[in-house]
Write an enzyme that holds these catalytic residues in place. Structure first.
Site, PDB file in Angstrom:
ATOM      1  N   LYS A  82       3.276   2.150  10.869  1.00 41.03           N
ATOM      2  CA  LYS A  82       3.105   3.583  10.320  1.00 41.03           C
ATOM      3  C   LYS A  82       2.546   4.767  11.216  1.00 41.03           C
ATOM      4  O   LYS A  82       3.235   5.870  11.502  1.00 41.03           O
ATOM      5  CB  LYS A  82       2.262   3.732   8.836  1.00 41.03           C
ATOM      6  CG  LYS A  82       2.766   2.665   8.065  1.00 41.03           C
ATOM      7  CD  LYS A  82       1.789   2.440   6.808  1.00 41.03           C
ATOM      8  CE  LYS A  82       2.170   1.295   5.807  1.00 41.03           C
ATOM      9  NZ  LYS A  82       1.241   0.618   5.079  1.00 41.03           N
ATOM     10  N   GLU A 128       0.805  -1.253  -0.078  1.00 37.65           N
ATOM     11  CA  GLU A 128       0.024   0.027   0.171  1.00 37.65           C
ATOM     12  C   GLU A 128       0.722   1.135  -0.252  1.00 37.65           C
ATOM     13  O   GLU A 128       1.723   1.472   0.744  1.00 37.65           O
ATOM     14  CB  GLU A 128      -1.126   0.117   1.216  1.00 37.65           C
ATOM     15  CG  GLU A 128      -2.017  -1.315   1.296  1.00 37.65           C
ATOM     16  CD  GLU A 128      -2.579  -1.006   2.562  1.00 37.65           C
ATOM     17  OE1 GLU A 128      -3.579  -0.197   2.947  1.00 37.65           O
ATOM     18  OE2 GLU A 128      -2.384  -2.146   3.582  1.00 37.65           O
ATOM     19  N   ARG A 154       5.312 -13.499   9.735  1.00 39.58           N
ATOM     20  CA  ARG A 154       5.822 -11.949   9.496  1.00 39.58           C
ATOM     21  C   ARG A 154       7.381 -12.050  10.138  1.00 39.58           C
ATOM     22  O   ARG A 154       7.569 -12.912  11.113  1.00 39.58           O
ATOM     23  CB  ARG A 154       5.325 -11.122  10.369  1.00 39.58           C
ATOM     24  CG  ARG A 154       3.742 -10.586   9.588  1.00 39.58           C
ATOM     25  CD  ARG A 154       2.958  -9.519  10.120  1.00 39.58           C
ATOM     26  NE  ARG A 154       4.002  -8.327  10.282  1.00 39.58           N
ATOM     27  CZ  ARG A 154       3.171  -7.398  10.921  1.00 39.58           C
ATOM     28  NH1 ARG A 154       2.224  -7.204  10.925  1.00 39.58           N
ATOM     29  NH2 ARG A 154       4.266  -6.223  10.711  1.00 39.58           N
TER      30      ARG A 154
END
Length: 785
Positions: free
Chosen positions: A506, A271, A496
């Site tokens: 973020k 993204e 992950r």
């Protein structure tokens, strides 16, 4: 509530009463088992033996394609399939051959139907296996791995009864070795774990979704080859456990192969609303690396479906980081490339009764236990009117597509329940924000759940590789492609990669920037890829770190020092040496051996002088580290002190203290020394670095940003991550000195400053004013946990 008849039926198959009651709690399983038992009774009568009942239960609990139930029950009831091994082969066969009719001859051959393995054959196979390992068996006796004998014998007789093979192995081993003795009862000593050699450091244990390569150490390319990962081959999607087939699947896969030619296709779909971090490095390596290892291609696809959060700088930064890591996308695409097709499919989904316009508010949709939508059974025609522009009785109805609703007033939802229990995920929502590529053409935008699988389908992705948290979306992935009868890729999940002492969210990085704790996304104390590059981490080191971590299913949280070790490995071979002084102390050589400065040749890599030299001046005035001097020596101290000379690196000279010059405050300002050739007397205890006629520079020394391993853990850090900041995470040395060999260095050039660590030129540097970031120290700090 279970009926007595069902309970009796299931216990009659050999299930315990508790197991039967547990089975009856699962409506789908109990219905399928009841049907299987009923069909078997037509052949066997009301009494079914336990062995057959066990096979019927295994069939009912593992069969996904209910069309094949009668076919397989008939084989079990007629004793053509009579072992668990045969049943597993049968289930695998029907899963990988979804089309009618089934080739019964091929099926029976693949499932061992009619194959009879005699006791004599078992005896011969076990004897041959034992003879192959006879010498080792006689040495190790009962400490030998008997499972190896079992495995080899079973491999020779695929359809043999496992219990019979075990019995025969036990008997023949006993005949060879005799009864166990006391020494046989001692545990076999464990082999010492060999230290990894330098060439093996890029390897890791591989664990994948449907199996593991246990105990092996494989390079990244070996890890990412399909054989090691047990991934499906292109076009054989239906062989993947959990893959959902439809009557159209095989034809769609045939068309897919015609388009791709059987080529592996992956994609990295970030993204564009933030900067990539160390976890993304693993995703990049996995997606691009898997394609490369299998002669395939990888797309870089920007998931630009939320114009509110997307910025041009993020698109650029993401592309730069992918190429910095050494990968070139086959093609750069955008989800917005496919907005027209995605919209057309959304309309089609409504036509098929699989989507509806809903007016529940965002807060009502949150969580996994949200109330069912009162608009779920809305008529198809009504949802079509509300979603698209339609003519109604001579006038236009301006619906979601053209801005009839305010943001939050209407969504398009899909009719399915996901693995995590979330019901009817949103496909489209209203957003009155111009898009960076499509402008104001759209006021509705698709969601990730809707877009992701369809973009994969459009690009004919073969392996949709994503992190474990997306496993809950797998059902919607398969469901949506099949609901629209389009090619359906396979989604594979992996764990992950996280680091201790780090925050990569973020939102939280923005909080750190706002609080003044860091300068921006590329602050070298962060673990974003831009920050790591700025600090001086080579891309090769990050890739090597990802290879060491391996392709794991479980989420992995690593210590930062393991990443730093990879950095040292690379920089030790690639960063030329230079000398710098952080706390300068002036030294005057009173008997300097020449009337003017000498030119000293310093090897770029002392361990390999074939890599060249650089030249530095050596004059009567030099500068050393203040910590390399003590007025009075003490036990264990080997550097410069009164009566204790030291050598100067690379010069061939030794200096000896004669006089200490102090200022009015009593602070040492200068040292006066004499020098001699290093080979003209006793060898000094130490050699120190120095600079002469140096450049003045700024050096930034970095430590961990957070004090605790898990700064986001409310138990470990009750005050929140902002309260856990390390006040000593940055030390700026403004008056540092560095030798003139680095005068022409450019941003991101890397050096080893002898005895100090590895350093990289910061982009803030200007002509005549170099700034260096310390990348890592020369050795891991034993004081760090």
């Amino acid at each position: 509530m279970a009926t007595p008849d069902s309970l009796t039926l299931f216990t009659g198959l050999g299930l315990s009463e508790n197991k039967a009651r547990e089975t009856l709690k699962n409506a789908a399983l109990s219905a399928q088992l009841r049907e299987a038992a009923t069909q078997a009774q037509r052949t066997l009568g009301s009494a079914i033996d336990k062995a057959t009942g066990t096979l019927l239960y295994g069939l009912a609990s593992r069969l996904r394609d209910t069309r094949r139930l009668s076919f397989l029950v008939s084989y079990i009831a007629n004793k053509k399939i009579h072992t668990e091994l045969q049943l597993s082969a049968a289930l695998e066969y029907v899963r990988s051959h979804p089309l009618d009719p089934i080739d019964t001859e091929d099926f029976e051959q693949e499932c061992g139907v009619g194959v009879v393995v005699t006791p004599e054959q078992i005896e011969e196979a076990v004897e041959a296996t034992i003879n192959r390992h006879r010498s080792q068996l006689l040495v190790e006796r009962y400490r030998f791995n008997m499972g190896l004998l079992m495995g080899e014998a079973r491999a020779a007789l695929k359809w043999a009864d496992g219990k019979m093979i075990k019995h025969e192995v036990d008997m023949q081993v006993l005949h060879l070795l005799g009864p166990k003795m006391e020494a046989d009862l001692e545990k076999k000593p464990k082999a010492a774990k060999a230290r990894l050699e330098e060439t093996d450091r890029k390897t890791a244990k591989v664990v994948v979704e449907n199996g593991e390569v246990a105990g092996q150490t494989l390079s990244l390319m070996e890890q990412l080859r399909g054989e090691a990962l047990k991934f499906h081959k292109p076009g054989e999607n239906y062989k993947t456990p959990g893959y959902v087939t439809t009557p159209h699947t095989m034809e769609l896969l045939k068309q897919h192969l015609e388009i791709t030619g059987g080529q592996v296709r992956t994609r990295f779909p970030p993204e564009p609303n933030g900067i990539l971090h160390i976890g993304h490095a693993k995703a990049i390596n996995f997606n691009f690396g898997y394609a490369k290892a299998n002669n395939g291609i990888c797309f870089l696809r920007f998931d630009d479906t939320n114009p509110e959060k997307e910025e041009a700088k993020f698109f650029t930064a993401i592309y730069d980081m992918v190429t910095w890591l050494g990968y070139t996308p086959y093609k750069v695409t955008y989800a917005s490339d496919y907005f027209d097709q995605l919209y057309a499919w959304a309309v089609e989904l409504i036509h098929r009764g699989q989507a509806y316009v809903c007016h529940q508010r965002v807060e009502e949709l949150k969580g996994h236990n949200s109330l069912p939508s009162p608009w779920r059974e809305r008529p198809i025609e009504e949802s079509l009117l509300l979603f698209e522009v339609t003519s109604q009785k001579g006038s236009l109805v301006w619906a979601m597509r053209k801005g009839k609703f305010a943001e939050g007033e209407a969504t398009l939802r899909m009719k399915l329940v996901m693995e995590d229990g979330k019901m009817d995920p949103v496909a489209y929502r209203v957003k009155y924000t111009p898009h960076h590529r499509t402008g104001d053409k759209w006021c509705i935008y698709p969601t990730y759940d809707y877009t992701h699988c369809l973009c994969d389908s459009i690009e004919h992705i073969t392996h949709s590789l994503c992190t474990k948290e997306f496993q809950a979306r797998r059902s919607s992935y398969f469901w949506l492609c099949n609901a629209l009868d389009v090619y359906c890729p396979v989604q594979w999940e992996y764990g992950r990669l996280n680091l201790h002492y780090a925050v990569v969210s973020k939102r939280k990085i923005l909080q750190l920037v706002a609080a003044g704790a860091v300068r921006d996304w590329d602050d070298p104390r962060l673990f974003t890829l831009t920050a790591l590059r700025r600090r001086g981490f080579p891309s090769e080191a990050i890739n090597n770190f990802c290879a060491r971590v391996g392709v794991t299913v479980a989420q992995t949280t690593m210590e930062p020092h393991l990443l730093e070790a990879c950095v040292r490995d690379v920089l030790n071979d690639t960063a030329p040496r230079a000398m710098a002084v952080l706390e300068p102390l002036q030294v005057v050589i009173t008997n300097f051996p020449a009337p003017k400065p000498l030119d000293i040749q310093v090897p770029n890599f002392p361990a390999d002088e074939t890599k060249g030299f650089h030249q530095v001046p050596f004059a009567s005035t030099i500068f050393i580290e203040r910590t390399d001097f003590k007025e009075e020596s003490e036990p264990g101290y080997k550097r410069l002190a009164l009566g204790q000379p030291v050598g100067l690196r690379h010069t061939g000279y030794v200096i000896e203290l004669q006089h200490v010059v102090k200022g009015s405050s009593g602070c040492v300002e200068c040292l006066e020394v004499t020098c001699r050739r290093a080979d003209s007397g006793e060898k000094p205890k130490a050699f120190i670095h120095w600079v002469s006629q140096p450049l003045v520079c700024e050096i930034r020394l970095y430590e961990r940003l957070f004090q605790h391993k898990n700064p986001e853990d409310p138990v470990e850090v009750p005050g929140g991550f902002l309260s856990d900041l390390n006040p000593a995470s940055l030390q700026v040395v403004e008056g540092a000195l560095v030798d003139c060999s680095v005068a022409l260095a450019k941003p991101f050039d890397k050096f080893q400053f002898e005895r100090l660590g590895y350093f990289s030129v910061d982009p803030d540097s200007q002509q005549g004013q170099l700034i260096f970031n310390r990348t890592v120290t020369l050795k891991e700090d034993p004081g760090k946990v």
